[in-house]
Design an enzyme around this catalytic site. Structure first.
Site, PDB file in Angstrom:
ATOM      1  N   GLU A  58      35.707   7.351   5.985  1.00 47.80           N
ATOM      2  CA  GLU A  58      35.643   6.301   6.982  1.00 47.80           C
ATOM      3  C   GLU A  58      37.423   5.803   7.353  1.00 47.80           C
ATOM      4  OE1 GLU A  58      33.347   5.253   8.552  1.00 47.80           O
ATOM      5  OE2 GLU A  58      31.292   6.302   7.464  1.00 47.80           O
ATOM      6  N   CYS A 214      23.139   9.773  22.263  1.00 52.65           N
ATOM      7  CA  CYS A 214      23.691   8.911  23.069  1.00 52.65           C
ATOM      8  C   CYS A 214      24.777   8.725  23.184  1.00 52.65           C
ATOM      9  CB  CYS A 214      22.744   7.635  22.043  1.00 52.65           C
ATOM     10  SG  CYS A 214      22.679   5.938  23.792  1.00 52.65           S
ATOM     11  N   CYS A 221      17.917  11.838  26.317  1.00 56.68           N
ATOM     12  CA  CYS A 221      17.300  11.203  26.294  1.00 56.68           C
ATOM     13  C   CYS A 221      16.168  11.795  26.195  1.00 56.68           C
ATOM     14  CB  CYS A 221      17.431   9.926  27.948  1.00 56.68           C
ATOM     15  SG  CYS A 221      18.919   8.994  27.778  1.00 56.68           S
ATOM     16  N   CYS A 224      15.940  11.780  22.292  1.00 57.54           N
ATOM     17  CA  CYS A 224      16.182  10.758  21.018  1.00 57.54           C
ATOM     18  C   CYS A 224      14.592  10.159  21.132  1.00 57.54           C
ATOM     19  CB  CYS A 224      16.430   9.547  22.302  1.00 57.54           C
ATOM     20  SG  CYS A 224      16.941   8.365  21.497  1.00 57.54           S
ATOM     21  N   CYS A 230      14.004   2.225  23.756  1.00 60.76           N
ATOM     22  CA  CYS A 230      15.152   1.799  24.943  1.00 60.76           C
ATOM     23  C   CYS A 230      15.134   1.359  26.482  1.00 60.76           C
ATOM     24  CB  CYS A 230      15.931   3.646  25.195  1.00 60.76           C
ATOM     25  SG  CYS A 230      17.993   3.456  26.316  1.00 60.76           S
TER      26      CYS A 230
END
Ligand code: SF4
Length: 414
Positions: A58, A214, A221, A224, A230
């Site tokens: 991370e 995204c 889209c 997705c 959405c």
């Protein structure tokens, strides 16, 4: 105090939240990228080592692309497979391995925090997001949430750039997404949405969706997994806000999450109307003269003199060619003179400005600085005796230069 009524920006229908979690996790199981820290987090029985691996990944992933991080992560884990091993490393070794990854204070902070875990926490990582953020230097709210959910299964959300984009689109949040008020709402939303039984996978799925589907400019889209949830897509398809049963409509002009009235929905942008940010500050322009001092080494090849930067500030502790920040708008002749004066004071021997050979300019963009290195070279006969009070320095071959803790900018200079 009673909570404010939900608006079209919130997830108020429990059945929809369940469906969203299910769809997102099913997609993640099918499509997730194979990444070394994921494999380790899924199979490693030692909880401290799991936490350590996710933590390292991370920190490296902040500001750096996944494709670049993989190689650094693998080399790091090979060299320091445990917190205890990292705690014993020197800062020089950490900087050498980090060289080229940028934002060098990340490596230094990671190592300082590992030392703290070993010396003050009995070698055990804190197990909750709250404790991680409180006890580990350099671990902010996002990193703490990621470690706690992925390594320890704590049902806590995460908000990073990818999550901000996805949530703002899912719920048509068009107010400035870097404002504290919007960020607070997004954290509340992420904490409410996170799947209780697979929090780590859910958080990674949401981030993965932002990184691969995204995406900022041309989101996919059609592919997705959460498109039916959405509202930005719905608005794009039907040209008006989605009708949402049983929720309050946003008041005109005073909704803290709607786009400002002065910048309404732009139909040419579609879903990329969201998120919106305040205009970025222009990076500061800086010029720095840098001189590659070169001599013939004992094996006949060239050697270069590098000096170590101070232990705090930009590029702390890294090595570079002798350099000097320049005032803006100096004439070239004047730049050469101030560099010669600087080298002369530093080497304790005369340096004539005319002997400095102008090579060219190297431009390097740091996050907030547009840096121009004005590069000179100066061949030397024999050694130079440096003032012992000045910064540490050493001669290196080209190969040694590349293995040293030097920044990408200095590699460009060479
Ligand atoms: Fe993003 Fe499009 Fe999916 Fe909405 S439908 S979350 S805008 S990719």
């Amino acid at each position: 105090a009673p909570s404010p009524p939900p608006t079209r920006h919130h997830f108020s229908d429990p059945a929809e939240v369940e469906a969203l979690r299910r769809n997102l996790l099913a997609w993640y199981d099918r499509c997730k990228r194979d990444l070394p820290w994921r494999a380790l987090a899924a199979t490693e029985p030692d909880a401290d080592r799991r936490g350590y691996a996710v933590w390292v990944s991370e920190i490296m992933l902040q500001q750096t692309q996944v494709a670049t991080v993989i190689d650094y992560y693998n080399r790091w884990m090979q060299k320091w497979p445990t917190l205890q091993a990292l705690a014993q490393a020197s800062l020089e070794e950490v900087n050498e391995l980090w060289a080229g990854l940028g934002y060098y204070s990340r490596g230094k902070r990671l190592q300082e925090a590992a030392r703290k875990v070993v010396s003050e926490l009995g070698g055990h990582m804190p197990r909750t997001a709250e404790a991680l953020q409180k006890l580990l230097p350099g671990v902010g709210r996002y990193t703490a949430g990621a470690i706690a959910s992925i390594s320890y299964g704590q049902a806590t959300g995460v908000v990073d750039g990818n999550v901000i984009r996805v949530l703002c689109r899912l719920r048509c949040i068009g107010a400035n997404s870097s404002s504290p008020a919007v960020i607070d709402q997004l954290w509340d939303m992420a904490n409410a949405l996170v799947d209780r039984s697979r929090p780590g996978d859910f958080n990674q799925a949401l981030m993965e969706l932002g990184a691969t589907v995204c995406v900022p400019k041309a989101p996919l889209c059609g592919e997705c997994p959460v498109k039916q949830h959405c509202r930005a897509r719905c608005r794009k398809l039907f040209g008006k806000p989605a009708p949402v049963p049983d929720v309050e409509d946003c008041g005109v002009g005073d909704c803290p999450l709607c786009p400002p009235a002065t910048e309404p929905w732009d139909s040419s942008l579609g879903v990329t109307n969201f998120p919106r940010k305040a205009a970025k500050k222009q990076p500061r322009a800086m010029r720095t003269a840098t001189c590659v001092l070169e001599r013939r080494g004992c094996r006949g090849g060239p050697e270069y003199l590098i000096v170590q930067r101070p232990s705090s500030g930009l590029l702390a502790g890294l090595w570079e060619f002798p350099s000097l920040p320049l005032a803006q708008d100096l004439q070239e002749e004047k730049e050469r003179e101030v560099l010669a004066d600087h080298l002369q004071a530093w080497m304790g021997q005369p340096v004539a400005a005319k002997d400095l050979r102008f090579i060219g300019e190297v431009i390097h963009i740091f996050s907030h600085i547009h840096q121009t290195y004005v590069v000179y070279s100066l061949p030397l006969d024999g050694d130079v005796t440096l003032d012992p009070a000045s910064s540490p320095s050493r001669w290196v071959t080209e190969e040694e230069f590349h293995a040293s803790a030097v920044s990408t900018a200095m590699k460009k200079v060479l």
